[in-house]
Enzyme design. Sequence first.
Site, PDB file in Angstrom:
ATOM      1  N   ASP A  57      17.075   7.136  11.124  1.00  0.00           N
ATOM      2  CA  ASP A  57      16.488   7.450   9.819  1.00  0.00           C
ATOM      3  C   ASP A  57      16.978   6.475   8.750  1.00  0.00           C
ATOM      4  O   ASP A  57      18.175   6.152   8.711  1.00  0.00           O
ATOM      5  CB  ASP A  57      16.918   8.881   9.454  1.00  0.00           C
ATOM      6  CG  ASP A  57      16.012   9.475   8.417  1.00  0.00           C
ATOM      7  OD1 ASP A  57      16.009   8.997   7.266  1.00  0.00           O
ATOM      8  OD2 ASP A  57      15.279  10.421   8.767  1.00  0.00           O
ATOM      9  N   SER A 123       1.232   0.731  -2.895  1.00  0.00           N
ATOM     10  CA  SER A 123      -0.135   1.210  -2.720  1.00  0.00           C
ATOM     11  C   SER A 123      -0.916   1.050  -4.011  1.00  0.00           C
ATOM     12  O   SER A 123      -0.353   1.165  -5.110  1.00  0.00           O
ATOM     13  CB  SER A 123      -0.065   2.686  -2.338  1.00  0.00           C
ATOM     14  OG  SER A 123      -1.314   3.289  -2.492  1.00  0.00           O
ATOM     15  N   TYR A 148       3.080  11.872  -3.632  1.00  0.00           N
ATOM     16  CA  TYR A 148       3.125  10.658  -2.800  1.00  0.00           C
ATOM     17  C   TYR A 148       2.978   9.428  -3.683  1.00  0.00           C
ATOM     18  O   TYR A 148       3.788   8.501  -3.630  1.00  0.00           O
ATOM     19  CB  TYR A 148       2.014  10.688  -1.738  1.00  0.00           C
ATOM     20  CG  TYR A 148       1.795   9.319  -1.121  1.00  0.00           C
ATOM     21  CD1 TYR A 148       2.737   8.766  -0.267  1.00  0.00           C
ATOM     22  CD2 TYR A 148       0.669   8.552  -1.443  1.00  0.00           C
ATOM     23  CE1 TYR A 148       2.561   7.480   0.265  1.00  0.00           C
ATOM     24  CE2 TYR A 148       0.486   7.283  -0.916  1.00  0.00           C
ATOM     25  CZ  TYR A 148       1.436   6.755  -0.064  1.00  0.00           C
ATOM     26  OH  TYR A 148       1.275   5.488   0.451  1.00  0.00           O
ATOM     27  N   LYS A 152       5.729   6.305  -4.740  1.00  0.00           N
ATOM     28  CA  LYS A 152       5.538   4.851  -4.579  1.00  0.00           C
ATOM     29  C   LYS A 152       5.818   4.148  -5.908  1.00  0.00           C
ATOM     30  O   LYS A 152       6.457   3.096  -5.941  1.00  0.00           O
ATOM     31  CB  LYS A 152       4.113   4.551  -4.105  1.00  0.00           C
ATOM     32  CG  LYS A 152       3.882   4.891  -2.659  1.00  0.00           C
ATOM     33  CD  LYS A 152       4.585   3.893  -1.730  1.00  0.00           C
ATOM     34  CE  LYS A 152       4.681   4.380  -0.310  1.00  0.00           C
ATOM     35  NZ  LYS A 152       5.505   3.571   0.570  1.00  0.00           N
ATOM     36  N   ARG A 291     -13.237  15.855  -3.537  1.00  0.00           N
ATOM     37  CA  ARG A 291     -11.854  16.192  -3.166  1.00  0.00           C
ATOM     38  C   ARG A 291     -10.999  16.030  -4.419  1.00  0.00           C
ATOM     39  O   ARG A 291     -11.081  15.005  -5.092  1.00  0.00           O
ATOM     40  CB  ARG A 291     -11.392  15.244  -2.059  1.00  0.00           C
ATOM     41  CG  ARG A 291     -10.034  15.525  -1.504  1.00  0.00           C
ATOM     42  CD  ARG A 291      -9.750  14.693  -0.273  1.00  0.00           C
ATOM     43  NE  ARG A 291      -9.702  13.253  -0.545  1.00  0.00           N
ATOM     44  CZ  ARG A 291      -9.420  12.327   0.374  1.00  0.00           C
ATOM     45  NH1 ARG A 291      -9.177  12.683   1.628  1.00  0.00           N
ATOM     46  NH2 ARG A 291      -9.385  11.051   0.067  1.00  0.00           N
TER      47      ARG A 291
HETATM   48  P1  NAD Z   1       2.782   5.592   9.455  1.00  0.00           P
HETATM   49  O1  NAD Z   1       3.101   7.010   9.183  1.00  0.00           O
HETATM   50  O2  NAD Z   1       1.917   5.269  10.615  1.00  0.00           O
HETATM   51  O3  NAD Z   1       4.130   4.727   9.586  1.00  0.00           O
HETATM   52  C1  NAD Z   1       5.299   5.065   8.899  1.00  0.00           C
HETATM   53  C2  NAD Z   1       6.438   5.055   9.915  1.00  0.00           C
HETATM   54  O4  NAD Z   1       7.658   5.394   9.237  1.00  0.00           O
HETATM   55  C3  NAD Z   1       6.243   6.077  11.039  1.00  0.00           C
HETATM   56  O5  NAD Z   1       6.437   5.443  12.280  1.00  0.00           O
HETATM   57  C4  NAD Z   1       7.328   7.117  10.776  1.00  0.00           C
HETATM   58  O6  NAD Z   1       7.796   7.708  11.975  1.00  0.00           O
HETATM   59  C5  NAD Z   1       8.389   6.294  10.073  1.00  0.00           C
HETATM   60  N1  NAD Z   1       9.272   7.059   9.178  1.00  0.00           N
HETATM   61  C6  NAD Z   1       8.928   7.975   8.247  1.00  0.00           C
HETATM   62  N2  NAD Z   1      10.022   8.455   7.635  1.00  0.00           N
HETATM   63  C7  NAD Z   1      11.093   7.786   8.166  1.00  0.00           C
HETATM   64  C8  NAD Z   1      12.489   7.828   7.936  1.00  0.00           C
HETATM   65  N3  NAD Z   1      13.016   8.667   7.042  1.00  0.00           N
HETATM   66  N4  NAD Z   1      13.285   7.012   8.660  1.00  0.00           N
HETATM   67  C9  NAD Z   1      12.762   6.163   9.596  1.00  0.00           C
HETATM   68  N5  NAD Z   1      11.448   6.100   9.859  1.00  0.00           N
HETATM   69  C10 NAD Z   1      10.612   6.898   9.155  1.00  0.00           C
HETATM   70  O7  NAD Z   1       2.149   4.987   8.104  1.00  0.00           O
HETATM   71  P2  NAD Z   1       1.456   3.581   7.822  1.00  0.00           P
HETATM   72  O8  NAD Z   1       0.029   3.844   7.527  1.00  0.00           O
HETATM   73  O9  NAD Z   1       1.832   2.614   8.867  1.00  0.00           O
HETATM   74  O10 NAD Z   1       2.148   3.207   6.438  1.00  0.00           O
HETATM   75  C11 NAD Z   1       3.261   2.345   6.350  1.00  0.00           C
HETATM   76  C12 NAD Z   1       3.673   2.247   4.890  1.00  0.00           C
HETATM   77  O11 NAD Z   1       2.566   1.762   4.113  1.00  0.00           O
HETATM   78  C13 NAD Z   1       4.087   3.570   4.267  1.00  0.00           C
HETATM   79  O12 NAD Z   1       5.181   3.361   3.411  1.00  0.00           O
HETATM   80  C14 NAD Z   1       2.858   3.975   3.463  1.00  0.00           C
HETATM   81  O13 NAD Z   1       3.183   4.808   2.380  1.00  0.00           O
HETATM   82  C15 NAD Z   1       2.336   2.621   3.017  1.00  0.00           C
HETATM   83  N6  NAD Z   1       0.894   2.631   2.692  1.00  0.00           N
HETATM   84  C16 NAD Z   1       0.011   3.030   3.659  1.00  0.00           C
HETATM   85  C17 NAD Z   1      -1.349   3.074   3.348  1.00  0.00           C
HETATM   86  C18 NAD Z   1      -2.363   3.536   4.371  1.00  0.00           C
HETATM   87  O14 NAD Z   1      -3.506   3.855   3.989  1.00  0.00           O
HETATM   88  N7  NAD Z   1      -2.039   3.575   5.667  1.00  0.00           N
HETATM   89  C19 NAD Z   1      -1.803   2.684   2.075  1.00  0.00           C
HETATM   90  C20 NAD Z   1      -0.876   2.258   1.138  1.00  0.00           C
HETATM   91  C21 NAD Z   1       0.477   2.234   1.463  1.00  0.00           C
HETATM   92  N1  UFG Z   2     -13.636  10.615   2.115  1.00  0.00           N
HETATM   93  C1  UFG Z   2     -14.667  11.443   2.534  1.00  0.00           C
HETATM   94  N2  UFG Z   2     -14.439  12.246   3.601  1.00  0.00           N
HETATM   95  C2  UFG Z   2     -13.250  12.284   4.283  1.00  0.00           C
HETATM   96  C3  UFG Z   2     -12.200  11.420   3.841  1.00  0.00           C
HETATM   97  C4  UFG Z   2     -12.426  10.618   2.750  1.00  0.00           C
HETATM   98  O1  UFG Z   2     -15.747  11.443   1.955  1.00  0.00           O
HETATM   99  O2  UFG Z   2     -13.103  13.047   5.244  1.00  0.00           O
HETATM  100  C5  UFG Z   2     -13.871   9.697   0.984  1.00  0.00           C
HETATM  101  C6  UFG Z   2     -12.930   9.900  -0.191  1.00  0.00           C
HETATM  102  O3  UFG Z   2     -13.445  10.870  -1.082  1.00  0.00           O
HETATM  103  C7  UFG Z   2     -12.885   8.497  -0.792  1.00  0.00           C
HETATM  104  C8  UFG Z   2     -13.026   7.575   0.430  1.00  0.00           C
HETATM  105  O4  UFG Z   2     -13.619   8.384   1.439  1.00  0.00           O
HETATM  106  O5  UFG Z   2     -13.997   8.289  -1.628  1.00  0.00           O
HETATM  107  C9  UFG Z   2     -11.703   7.026   0.935  1.00  0.00           C
HETATM  108  O6  UFG Z   2     -10.799   8.101   1.166  1.00  0.00           O
HETATM  109  P1  UFG Z   2      -9.407   7.901   1.960  1.00  0.00           P
HETATM  110  O7  UFG Z   2      -8.764   9.241   2.046  1.00  0.00           O
HETATM  111  O8  UFG Z   2      -9.662   7.175   3.240  1.00  0.00           O
HETATM  112  O9  UFG Z   2      -8.605   6.892   1.036  1.00  0.00           O
HETATM  113  P2  UFG Z   2      -8.084   7.041  -0.476  1.00  0.00           P
HETATM  114  O10 UFG Z   2      -8.609   5.846  -1.219  1.00  0.00           O
HETATM  115  O11 UFG Z   2      -8.364   8.367  -1.019  1.00  0.00           O
HETATM  116  O12 UFG Z   2      -6.510   6.913  -0.301  1.00  0.00           O
HETATM  117  C10 UFG Z   2      -5.924   5.908   0.545  1.00  0.00           C
HETATM  118  C11 UFG Z   2      -4.591   6.454   1.060  1.00  0.00           C
HETATM  119  C12 UFG Z   2      -3.632   6.615  -0.070  1.00  0.00           C
HETATM  120  C13 UFG Z   2      -3.477   5.301  -0.780  1.00  0.00           C
HETATM  121  C14 UFG Z   2      -4.837   4.795  -1.249  1.00  0.00           C
HETATM  122  C15 UFG Z   2      -4.733   3.421  -1.875  1.00  0.00           C
HETATM  123  O13 UFG Z   2      -4.793   7.715   1.680  1.00  0.00           O
HETATM  124  O14 UFG Z   2      -2.387   6.989   0.446  1.00  0.00           O
HETATM  125  O15 UFG Z   2      -5.734   4.705  -0.142  1.00  0.00           O
HETATM  126  O16 UFG Z   2      -4.067   2.553  -1.008  1.00  0.00           O
HETATM  127  F1  UFG Z   2      -2.703   5.474  -1.854  1.00  0.00           F
END
Ligand code: NAD
Ligand code: UFG
Length: 348
Positions: A57, A123, A148, A152, A291
């Site tokens: 962790d 993000s 969340y 960030k 949503r």
């Molecule tokens: P993910 O959940 O697939 O990967 C995150 C990883 O971190 C996981 O493997 C999890 O097991 C590990 N983890 C969580 N808490 C931990 C801890 N306390 N110690 C060690 N490991 C830990 O998510 P992802 O989509 O790969 O996202 C990676 C990063 O990018 C995250 O910080 C997320 O907030 C950021 N981010 C993701 C998105 C997206 O849409 N996927 C968008 C913007 C930012």
């Molecule tokens: N949407 C639907 N149906 C669904 C899911 C999403 O219509 O089942 C729509 C949402 O209303 C939105 C678009 O699809 O208009 C994208 O939604 P996502 O949930 O895929 O993505 P968001 O932009 O809401 O959020 C994502 C991540 C956040 C991150 C953000 C910017 O979930 O964590 O992108 O990086 F902060």
Amino acid sequence: MILVTGGAGYIGSHAVVALLQAGQEVVVLDNLCNSSRESLTRVAQIAGRAPRFVHGDIRDRVLLDELFQQWPITAVMHFAGLKAVGESVRDPLRYYQTNVAGSITLCQAMADAGIFQLVFSSSATVYGESVSMPICERCPTGIPTNPYGQSKLMAENVLKTLADSDHRWSIALLRYFNPVGAHESGLIGEDPNGIPNNLLPYMLQVAVGRRPYLNVYGDDYPTPDGTGVRDYIHVLDLVDGHLRALERLALGGGVAVWNLGTGRGCSVLEMVRALEGVTGRALPFRVVARRSGDIAQCWADPTKAERELRWRATRDLRAMLEDAWRWQRLNPHGYQGDVEKAAAALAS
Ligand code: NAD
Ligand code: UFG
């Protein structure tokens, strides 16, 4: 050697492949709370060699100190964190503890070990509801509507003040827009737990028959077709941006913010049509209420990263969807399934 926290997760596993393929040595620290060890087995299959793996962790200071003593780490890519918006509303302290306090513990251990290069996963959510599009890095950050997003923004602010306080730090704050897609091998991809929150993972589960239809959250937004518009970016382009940022950090220079997006917006209905084009199947959907907390539209101005990192997203929406679809077909149940059986079934 690069430490990749969260390297077993969706984006982290793709970054580990890219780092290994670029000739870097990699150690992954992950507590597997939202991922599985199998992703790293697949990473090794793609890259032809495995990263070191430490199951632990980021909040465990003793473990971090041991890790920094044991390996000659020069920089950290910090992906570890919690990312489910709804869960963060129900359990905010867990989000602040992992995403903010965890990042602080990591930085303290790095500083004591004399390591000052950090790439941080931020993000586009930190911009809140921006009034004008596209969003550039000079646009003010907003008030994220959920813990969340706030975690960030808080982590970004911690890292900015840290870099200002000590000029040995070199920190990249990478603001991701909407990462989608998968490695072109179909071996690694996004494997959400339970019901997916995000659009594309949900659509893919509908397309493979795991869910009956997609809920489209609102068609009355002030956008061309009334549905939400986002800037979807291929995960491989995103990790390419990380490698460029890492190279740039080696030159020093405090803290820098870069948007990682394509600069193009795409609506939910455009995504539906595009996925239908890739799968050759109709994608059933229903329009439901908006949503809560969603914004109408969001896309990046990526020119700062283009100029300063010499980086640009090169993969189009079709490539994102084809790669995501390949991953989903080969792994209809994510990492729990048997990819060889799935591949044989697809081939026959
Ligand atoms: P993910 O959940 O697939 O990967 C995150 C990883 O971190 C996981 O493997 C999890 O097991 C590990 N983890 C969580 N808490 C931990 C801890 N306390 N110690 C060690 N490991 C830990 O998510 P992802 O989509 O790969 O996202 C990676 C990063 O990018 C995250 O910080 C997320 O907030 C950021 N981010 C993701 C998105 C997206 O849409 N996927 C968008 C913007 C930012
Ligand atoms: N949407 C639907 N149906 C669904 C899911 C999403 O219509 O089942 C729509 C949402 O209303 C939105 C678009 O699809 O208009 C994208 O939604 P996502 O949930 O895929 O993505 P968001 O932009 O809401 O959020 C994502 C991540 C956040 C991150 C953000 C910017 O979930 O964590 O992108 O990086 F902060």
